[in-house]
Design a protein around this motif. Structure first.
Motif, mmCIF file in Angstrom:
data_model
loop_
_atom_site.group_PDB
_atom_site.id
_atom_site.type_symbol
_atom_site.label_atom_id
_atom_site.label_comp_id
_atom_site.label_asym_id
_atom_site.label_seq_id
_atom_site.Cartn_x
_atom_site.Cartn_y
_atom_site.Cartn_z
ATOM 1 N N VAL A 4 0.936 -1.138 0.074
ATOM 2 C CA VAL A 4 0.026 -0.083 -0.033
ATOM 3 C C VAL A 4 0.811 1.369 -0.060
ATOM 4 O O VAL A 4 2.153 1.285 0.482
ATOM 5 N N SER A 5 0.371 2.232 -0.713
ATOM 6 C CA SER A 5 0.697 3.671 -0.740
ATOM 7 C C SER A 5 -0.458 4.424 -1.330
ATOM 8 O O SER A 5 -0.956 4.419 -2.070
ATOM 9 N N HIS A 6 -0.690 5.335 -0.022
ATOM 10 C CA HIS A 6 -1.992 6.147 -0.488
ATOM 11 C C HIS A 6 -1.660 7.359 -1.246
ATOM 12 O O HIS A 6 -0.651 8.299 -0.783
ATOM 13 N N PHE A 7 -1.953 7.316 -2.694
ATOM 14 C CA PHE A 7 -1.438 8.587 -3.383
ATOM 15 C C PHE A 7 -2.378 9.763 -3.121
ATOM 16 O O PHE A 7 -3.537 9.582 -2.916
ATOM 17 N N GLY A 8 -1.635 10.811 -3.201
ATOM 18 C CA GLY A 8 -2.222 12.057 -2.829
ATOM 19 C C GLY A 8 -1.768 13.409 -3.631
ATOM 20 O O GLY A 8 -1.873 14.262 -2.898
ATOM 21 N N GLY A 9 -1.790 13.011 -5.049
ATOM 22 C CA GLY A 9 -1.229 14.328 -5.754
ATOM 23 C C GLY A 9 -2.581 15.381 -5.961
ATOM 24 O O GLY A 9 -3.812 14.804 -5.755
ATOM 25 N N TRP A 10 -2.096 16.310 -6.756
ATOM 26 C CA TRP A 10 -2.871 17.260 -7.268
ATOM 27 C C TRP A 10 -2.823 17.149 -8.751
ATOM 28 O O TRP A 10 -1.977 16.457 -9.334
ATOM 29 N N GLY A 11 -3.918 17.716 -9.567
ATOM 30 C CA GLY A 11 -3.659 17.971 -10.836
ATOM 31 C C GLY A 11 -4.054 19.284 -11.360
ATOM 32 O O GLY A 11 -4.666 20.055 -10.796
ATOM 33 N N PHE A 12 -3.569 19.607 -12.540
ATOM 34 C CA PHE A 12 -3.887 20.526 -13.152
ATOM 35 C C PHE A 12 -4.951 20.629 -14.181
ATOM 36 O O PHE A 12 -5.006 19.593 -15.031
ATOM 37 N N ASP A 15 9.143 3.509 -5.759
ATOM 38 C CA ASP A 15 8.861 2.076 -5.581
ATOM 39 C C ASP A 15 7.321 2.609 -5.278
ATOM 40 O O ASP A 15 6.408 1.603 -5.312
ATOM 41 N N ALA A 16 7.098 3.520 -4.341
ATOM 42 C CA ALA A 16 5.789 3.857 -3.703
ATOM 43 C C ALA A 16 4.671 3.910 -4.659
ATOM 44 O O ALA A 16 3.562 3.686 -4.846
ATOM 45 N N TYR A 17 5.189 4.865 -5.913
ATOM 46 C CA TYR A 17 4.310 5.154 -7.127
ATOM 47 C C TYR A 17 3.888 3.972 -7.783
ATOM 48 O O TYR A 17 2.685 3.866 -8.190
ATOM 49 N N ASP A 18 4.884 3.102 -7.711
ATOM 50 C CA ASP A 18 4.305 1.819 -8.545
ATOM 51 C C ASP A 18 3.204 1.075 -7.786
ATOM 52 O O ASP A 18 2.385 0.420 -8.442
ATOM 53 N N ILE A 19 3.077 1.163 -6.697
ATOM 54 C CA ILE A 19 2.161 0.279 -5.745
ATOM 55 C C ILE A 19 0.944 1.013 -5.261
ATOM 56 O O ILE A 19 0.153 0.822 -4.551
ATOM 57 N N CYS A 20 1.074 2.424 -5.681
ATOM 58 C CA CYS A 20 0.012 3.364 -4.870
ATOM 59 C C CYS A 20 -1.412 3.156 -5.217
ATOM 60 O O CYS A 20 -1.498 2.629 -6.449
ATOM 61 N N SER A 21 -2.284 3.557 -4.456
ATOM 62 C CA SER A 21 -3.703 3.277 -4.597
ATOM 63 C C SER A 21 -4.341 4.725 -4.391
ATOM 64 O O SER A 21 -4.037 5.433 -3.583
ATOM 65 N N SER A 22 -5.554 5.023 -5.092
ATOM 66 C CA SER A 22 -6.186 6.184 -5.167
ATOM 67 C C SER A 22 -7.411 6.146 -4.113
ATOM 68 O O SER A 22 -8.241 5.012 -4.012
ATOM 69 N N ARG A 23 -7.405 7.215 -3.624
ATOM 70 C CA ARG A 23 -8.982 7.308 -2.894
ATOM 71 C C ARG A 23 -10.090 7.400 -3.934
ATOM 72 O O ARG A 23 -9.841 7.674 -4.995
#
Lengths: 461, 295
Positions: free
Chosen positions: A337-345, A402-410
């Motif tokens: 697990v890795s909770h993805f928390g990015g933003w977008g334009f 590595d975290a981006y490879d396994i990340c999950s989105s809310r």
């Protein structure tokens, strides 16, 4: 007297007309033969979070202006206020912004309400790649999918991507005395925890009072096993969702039904609440900001944190633990697990300068700009920048990749904001021991039903 | 001639009132009417096309069965009653001290204005730094002098609410002090001289002369402060975020969350209308006090 007022009125109208004429003149393209200058004189109105990535972007905007002749009027607001300002701007339909930065979980809401426009016409246009270096195939796919793709169509590009990983005090974890003491107490090696049992053992092991020793040095203040974000705030929900996924839980099952009150989620919340006893006092008042401060102060052994906190932790001017930290992955039991928390334009539907806005998005996603952002401690969106050897020595770089490879989105459905609000309230009650984890999740479930009544089963999120 | 003059006056009065009414309409009445109108719809920003769904009084029906509303209303009432009562008591004590000691009055009367001049949001921030369990000055003092006070203030509902009340008292007790001080200074010395002749002691003078004469000022100040405190938002928003749980979620914060976090604009409008009615009732009481000729 009357004549005097008439004269003043005449002069005012004349000067306004001249000003308007002047402004119009300014919009004339500087050099029509240069396609990059085709929007010269246009001002793009943009809003973004008041944060380190935005500060870095500001330093690069003069380059964009020089290249295109487009001026960017960048408005900033704190995390909580950005979405509100944007939503109000959308509702007014006045075209207040040409480019917006928003957390990706609002994508569904923005698309379904028609607030933002698809970027596919720009991507499929022969003009694509107008900015030298822009390559749409260079985006990290997982980031672009999470931030930009909704029901098979692209609506934006990633910005300020961040994801959660494990950070720990490498100097104490690798200390021989600590390793020996840990093994004699728990019967296995002190390493990056692979299971939640190990994680709790280590949290317990490192929680010490002032006067005790840590890595052979007498502590001048209390030291804690973990740092946690327990305030009634999105930070707490995002942190807990790592535990939820890793314990095998979820919000919706594969058939789209609500399973927030499942046994797995209850176990994850019970564990999370219990773990708080190894954190510095006042967990219920902490978000990612306070968590970063605790790590910087050197009073905690480990934490699950967003990787964009790492640059300030590694900054010698701000942190006591710069160069002493190690980074890895969150314990994975049911799944990594890795909770993805990015933003977008995104480009709002009511933007009056959509093409110029797209030019900005292209420029932002060129390797040159992304590398410059990375040099300033910001996480890029491009594969080529992640693979650039220039950044390979950054302590948190490999762990982040590595975290981006396994990340999950809310969930990104329009109802998510409402759901997150409910989770903040109920999880906060569980941490404050006002409610048992089981009762808190039952309350979340009851509150979710009316919110989701028209959209269940949720098969796309 | 007299009638014409009267008509002129009426015209003049109408013109003056029209300007005020026009400005008020734009800044107050129109938004208020719009808020009420919105409360009759089901406008949710997360629901596409919901702006035009008319649901009548359903939002009010939901509101009066919403446990979140009652909880936040209860918290608000506890907050208002506790903070305003404490401000009144502290204000009376401080004003009496300053009234008795002119030297202190000169020294402190401008200094005590400072908390009132600080924006509530900044006060919330100051207190969050001040009471930070790791590096706050409060924590340092409690630890150093081994004071019987809790270090962590935001982990339990009661502690969090009490901290917010103390924060409000710190900010607004000086306001009460200044108002009461002005009241005390306006009391004629003859009353006290007469009481002295009658052999009254200090305690009797306070209860029989000072308090009855200060009563109208106290009543008006308390009402004004209560109306202000009912609209509290900034301090809990920045200091506790309404938590832990919803222990410090006052009604304005609850309304804000409904509008800007849950995007239920119509429901939030209904909450605003209810709060407006509450304030209107308090406003009427205030007006009654002001109109009372005995005061």
């Amino acid at each position: 007297m009357k004549k005097f007022f008439m004269l003043i009125l005449f002069v005012t109208i004349l000067s306004m007309s001249l000003y308007a004429g002047g402004a119009g003149e300014k919009k004339v393209k500087d050099d029509v033969s240069d396609p990059l200058k085709q929007f010269s004189g246009v001002t793009l109105h943009m809003i973004a979070e008041q944060s380190a990535p935005t500060d870095s972007l500001k330093t690069l905007l003069p380059d964009f202006e020089k290249m295109t002749g487009i001026k960017v009027d960048l408005e900033t607001a704190p995390y909580d206020d950005v979405v509100q300002k944007e939503t109000l701007a959308f509702a007014s339909g006045q075209g207040m912004y040409d480019v917006i930065s928003a957390p990706y979980e609002f994508l569904g809401n923005m698309v379904e309400n028609g607030y933002i426009q698809s970027i596919e016409p720009f991507l499929n246009s022969p003009k694509v790649g107008l900015v030298p270096g822009f390559d749409k195939n260079d985006f990290v796919k997982k980031l672009w999918d999470a931030c930009g793709e909704w029901k098979g169509k692209l609506y934006g590009t990633p910005a300020n991507p961040c994801t959660m990983f494990f950070g720990y005090r490498k100097d104490v974890f690798e200390n021989e005395i600590e390793k020996k003491n840990f093994k004699s107490k728990y019967g296995y090696e002190l390493e990056i925890p692979a299971t939640w049992k190990e994680y709790k053992d280590m949290a317990e092991f490192f929680t010490r009072k002032r006067g005790e020793n840590l890595a052979g040095v007498k502590l001048t203040q209390d030291f804690y096993g973990v740092s946690m974000s327990g305030k009634r705030h999105p930070a707490m929900v995002f942190e807990w969702m790592n535990y939820m996924w890793s314990f095998g839980g979820a919000i919706f099952d594969e058939k789209g039904n609500l399973v927030i009150d499942s046994k797995e989620n209850e176990a994850a919340l019970s564990y999370y609440v219990d773990l708080a006893k190894y954190a510095p006092p006042g967990v219920t008042s902490k978000t990612w900001d306070e968590q970063t401060t605790e790590i910087q102060q050197g009073i905690v052994a480990m934490a699950i944190l967003f990787n964009d906190c790492a640059p300030s932790i590694e900054d010698e001017n701000e942190s006591n633990v710069a160069g002493k930290m190690g980074y890895g992955q969150i314990p994975a039991e049911a799944m990594p697990v890795s909770h993805f928390g990015g933003w977008g334009f995104y480009i709002p539907s009511d933007s009056k300068n959509a093409e110029a806005a797209w030019l900005f998005l292209e420029w932002y996603n060129t390797p040159k700009v992304q590398s410059e952002l990375a040099r300033q401690g910001i996480f890029p969106c491009l594969t080529s920048t992640y693979n650039d050897p220039e950044f390979a020595s950054i302590p948190y770089w490999e762990a982040s990749k590595d975290a981006y490879d396994i990340c999950s989105s809310r969930p990104r459905i329009p109802e998510w904001n409402n759901m997150c609000e409910v989770m903040q309230l109920e999880l906060s009650k569980a941490i404050a021991k006002e409610k048992s984890p089981k009762a808190a999740l039952a309350s979340v479930n009851s509150a979710f039903i009316p919110i989701l009544q028209d959209v269940l089963p949720v098969l796309y999120q | 001639m007299k009638t014409r003059k009267l008509l002129d006056y009426r015209k003049l009065a109408f013109n003056f009132h029209f300007a005020a009414f026009f400005v008020l309409s734009i800044v107050t009445l129109i938004p208020l009417a719009y808020t009420f109108r919105l409360s009759l719809f089901d406008y949710q920003l997360s629901k596409p096309g919901s702006l035009n769904i008319f649901i009548g009084l359903k939002n009010y029906k939901v509101l009066f069965t919403d446990p979140g509303f009652y909880k936040s209303l209860g918290i608000t009432l506890i907050y208002v009653i506790s903070s305003v009562s404490l401000e009144m008591v502290v204000g009376i004590i401080l004003s009496l001290i300053l009234h008795q000691i002119p030297f202190l009055r000169r020294m402190f009367s401008s200094m005590i204005l400072v908390p009132m001049l600080i924006a509530p949001l900044v006060i919330g921030l100051i207190f969050s730094f001040f009471t930070n369990p790791q590096f706050g000055l409060y924590t340092h003092l409690v630890t150093k002098f081994k004071l019987p006070l809790p270090i962590v203030l935001l982990d339990k509902p009661v502690k969090a609410l009490v901290t917010l009340i103390i924060m409000d008292v710190w900010q607004w007790a000086p306001y009460m002090t200044l108002i009461f001080l002005a009241g005390l200074q306006s009391i004629e010395g003859e009353y006290f001289e007469a009481a002295d002749i009658d052999g009254c002691n200090g305690w009797q003078k306070f209860w029989k002369i000072t308090m009855p004469l200060l009563k109208p000022i106290i009543s008006v100040s308390v009402l004004l402060r209560a109306m202000e405190a009912l609209k509290e938002f900034d301090k809990p928003y920045i200091y506790s975020g309404g938590g832990p749980g919803n222990a410090t979620e006052v009604i304005d914060l609850y309304t804000y969350r409904q509008a800007f976090s849950s995007f239920k604009f119509s429901y939030a409008s209904a909450l605003c209308v209810v709060l407006f009615v509450l304030l209107l009732i308090l406003g009427r009481i205030y007006q009654k006090f002001m109109m009372n000729k005995d005061l």
